[in-house]
Design an enzyme around this catalytic site. Sequence first.
Site, mmCIF file in Angstrom:
data_model
loop_
_atom_site.group_PDB
_atom_site.id
_atom_site.type_symbol
_atom_site.label_atom_id
_atom_site.label_comp_id
_atom_site.label_asym_id
_atom_site.label_seq_id
_atom_site.Cartn_x
_atom_site.Cartn_y
_atom_site.Cartn_z
ATOM 1 N N PHE A 134 10.927 -0.455 -0.473
ATOM 2 C CA PHE A 134 10.020 0.666 -0.238
ATOM 3 C C PHE A 134 8.808 0.140 0.530
ATOM 4 C CE2 PHE A 134 6.854 3.894 -1.150
ATOM 5 C CZ PHE A 134 7.574 5.032 -0.854
ATOM 6 N N ASP A 206 10.029 -4.227 -8.951
ATOM 7 C CA ASP A 206 9.483 -2.876 -8.826
ATOM 8 C C ASP A 206 10.502 -1.945 -9.479
ATOM 9 O OD1 ASP A 206 8.797 -0.278 -8.043
ATOM 10 O OD2 ASP A 206 8.033 -0.923 -6.094
ATOM 11 N N TYR A 231 5.893 8.962 -12.452
ATOM 12 C CA TYR A 231 6.046 10.350 -11.971
ATOM 13 C C TYR A 231 7.475 10.698 -11.551
ATOM 14 C CZ TYR A 231 4.880 8.017 -7.460
ATOM 15 O OH TYR A 231 4.816 7.171 -6.381
ATOM 16 N N LYS A 232 8.391 9.728 -11.611
ATOM 17 C CA LYS A 232 9.776 10.043 -11.230
ATOM 18 C C LYS A 232 10.568 10.364 -12.496
ATOM 19 C CE LYS A 232 9.574 6.741 -7.352
ATOM 20 N NZ LYS A 232 9.443 7.610 -6.192
ATOM 21 N N ARG A 380 19.056 12.516 0.226
ATOM 22 C CA ARG A 380 18.990 11.783 -1.041
ATOM 23 C C ARG A 380 18.985 12.781 -2.203
ATOM 24 N NH1 ARG A 380 13.960 7.867 -2.546
ATOM 25 N NH2 ARG A 380 12.936 9.878 -2.514
HETATM 26 C C1 LIG Z 1 10.077 1.409 -5.058
HETATM 27 C C2 LIG Z 1 8.779 2.150 -4.917
HETATM 28 N N1 LIG Z 1 7.627 1.490 -5.019
HETATM 29 C C3 LIG Z 1 6.446 2.125 -4.886
HETATM 30 C C4 LIG Z 1 6.383 3.479 -4.633
HETATM 31 C C5 LIG Z 1 5.103 4.181 -4.415
HETATM 32 O O1 LIG Z 1 4.003 3.662 -4.980
HETATM 33 P P1 LIG Z 1 2.699 4.525 -5.142
HETATM 34 O O2 LIG Z 1 2.872 5.358 -6.366
HETATM 35 O O3 LIG Z 1 1.630 3.524 -5.249
HETATM 36 O O4 LIG Z 1 2.549 5.428 -3.964
HETATM 37 C C6 LIG Z 1 7.571 4.213 -4.544
HETATM 38 C C7 LIG Z 1 7.556 5.670 -4.289
HETATM 39 O O5 LIG Z 1 6.576 6.301 -3.949
HETATM 40 C C8 LIG Z 1 8.778 3.522 -4.667
HETATM 41 O O6 LIG Z 1 9.927 4.186 -4.551
HETATM 42 N N1 LIG Z 2 4.848 9.414 -4.371
HETATM 43 C C1 LIG Z 2 5.274 10.340 -3.490
HETATM 44 C C2 LIG Z 2 4.382 11.252 -2.944
HETATM 45 C C3 LIG Z 2 4.817 12.206 -2.048
HETATM 46 C C4 LIG Z 2 6.145 12.236 -1.708
HETATM 47 C C5 LIG Z 2 7.038 11.349 -2.210
HETATM 48 C C6 LIG Z 2 6.605 10.363 -3.086
HETATM 49 C C7 LIG Z 2 7.517 9.368 -3.625
HETATM 50 O O1 LIG Z 2 7.351 8.941 -4.716
HETATM 51 C C8 LIG Z 2 8.606 8.906 -2.771
HETATM 52 C C9 LIG Z 2 9.506 7.959 -3.463
HETATM 53 N N2 LIG Z 2 8.866 6.763 -3.930
HETATM 54 C C10 LIG Z 2 10.672 7.551 -2.625
HETATM 55 O O2 LIG Z 2 11.469 6.798 -3.128
HETATM 56 O O3 LIG Z 2 10.842 7.966 -1.501
#
Ligand SMILES: Cc1ncc(COP(=O)(O)O)c(C=O)c1O
Ligand SMILES: Nc1ccccc1C(=O)C[C@H](N)C(=O)O
Length: 421
Positions: A134, A206, A231-232, A380
């Site tokens: 990511f 992660d 949040y997921k 996805r």
């Molecule tokens: C593997 C991974 N790491 C980090 C993040 C994002 O981190 P953050 O919540 O700081 O935006 C995501 C998705 O947003 C993710 O899928």
């Molecule tokens: N935090 C977000 C805010 C806005 C839109 C998407 C995200 C996601 O979390 C994307 C996710 N991490 C991803 O695997 O694509």
Amino acid sequence: MTSTTTLSLEDCVKADAVDPLREFRREFAIPEGVLYFDGNSLGARPIAAQECAARVIGDEWGNGLVRSWNEAGWFDLPVRLGDKLAPLLGAGEGEVVVTDSTSINLFKALASALSIAAAQDPSRKVIVSERDNFPTDLYIAEGIISLLDQGYELRLIDQPGDLTEAVGPDTAVVMLSHVNYRTGNLYAMTEVTAAVQERGALMIWDLAHSAGAVTVDLSGADADFAVGCTYKYLNGGPGSPAFIWVNRRHQNTGIQPLSGWWGHARPFAMESAYEPGAGIRRFLSGTQPITSLSLVECGLDVALKADMADIRSKSLALADLFIDLVEERCAAYGLELITPRKHERRGSHVSFVHPEGYSIMKALIARGVIGDYREPGVLRFGITPLYLGYADVWNAVDVLRDILENKSWDRPEFRERDAVT
Ligand SMILES: Cc1ncc(COP(=O)(O)O)c(C=O)c1O
Ligand SMILES: Nc1ccccc1C(=O)C[C@H](N)C(=O)O
């Protein structure tokens, strides 16, 4: 469910009737007419979250005012929630805090890991990760490398199979997503951690796409650091605080560079010099978003009532069904599966590539089947066993087939790019 015969909606309805997790759906607010396949981006809202928000805003903030830092337990919330989350990560008490964002926690974990590695062997200057990680993970690593300005470099592998070759006597830290956000590839945490540590490097995981979705055993794997979001699959709410896990052996040794007052040994002594607190509290930095943090508990309470083994086996069964149905019913339309089929290599989402992936996803969303789109061309679909059933999968694939068959994705409005995909 068998995964080879022609599958009917009736088979799926029957599978739902005997699903041990079927009652959990009632715990979530999902709008009528929506088939929600994006819990891997933003989890659905636990019903309890609304009442919790009213309590926190009305009573704790409204009536308790500043007294609530003590009386409503606000000050201890990051640690209390960390302890509550710990069993879902195979972690122990005092090893996890819920705080900040995944990006910020990764910054803390990576900086701390690099300081520990440098104390052991300052000649190790390589951080290994994967190109397909990511992006924020790679960006944070780049930021630390330039901030430290000590000759660190990022080495990116192109395939999971290239990992062990890339980790050598020059490697300080390996930083990987346990489940890949795009393909859904799942690393074997225990084996990979052991291989990395045998080569003298530290392992950071992660768990953004793992926590609440797949079985995780950080203690069993004896990893070094882990971060992830709530949040997921943990259904904490949009932008809810993330978590950081630190193996006890590192909690009091590395540098935590975001050395704010919440990580101080005596925050309310108001001393002018920083003295790191002991244990996991050291990984706190500053004041937390209490309303948002409080809602994390609602998602955790639901997840903790379920058996993680049931979640995992239903996730695999739903994803198998999704893949089989797409192959059976959408074979003519050029969708290419990029998610590993093998259970031991797969997380909890399914991804297909199609040249018109963006428009197809927008057409699906317009029909109430909500997944998301990732470059390049990836449709996805998140599989969330607490609120999705077998018939939902069947119905979603039915809509997908209809959109592909009728080319109803081929409209100008489905080509327009939104800021968030
Ligand atoms: C593997 C991974 N790491 C980090 C993040 C994002 O981190 P953050 O919540 O700081 O935006 C995501 C998705 O947003 C993710 O899928
Ligand atoms: N935090 C977000 C805010 C806005 C839109 C998407 C995200 C996601 O979390 C994307 C996710 N991490 C991803 O695997 O694509």
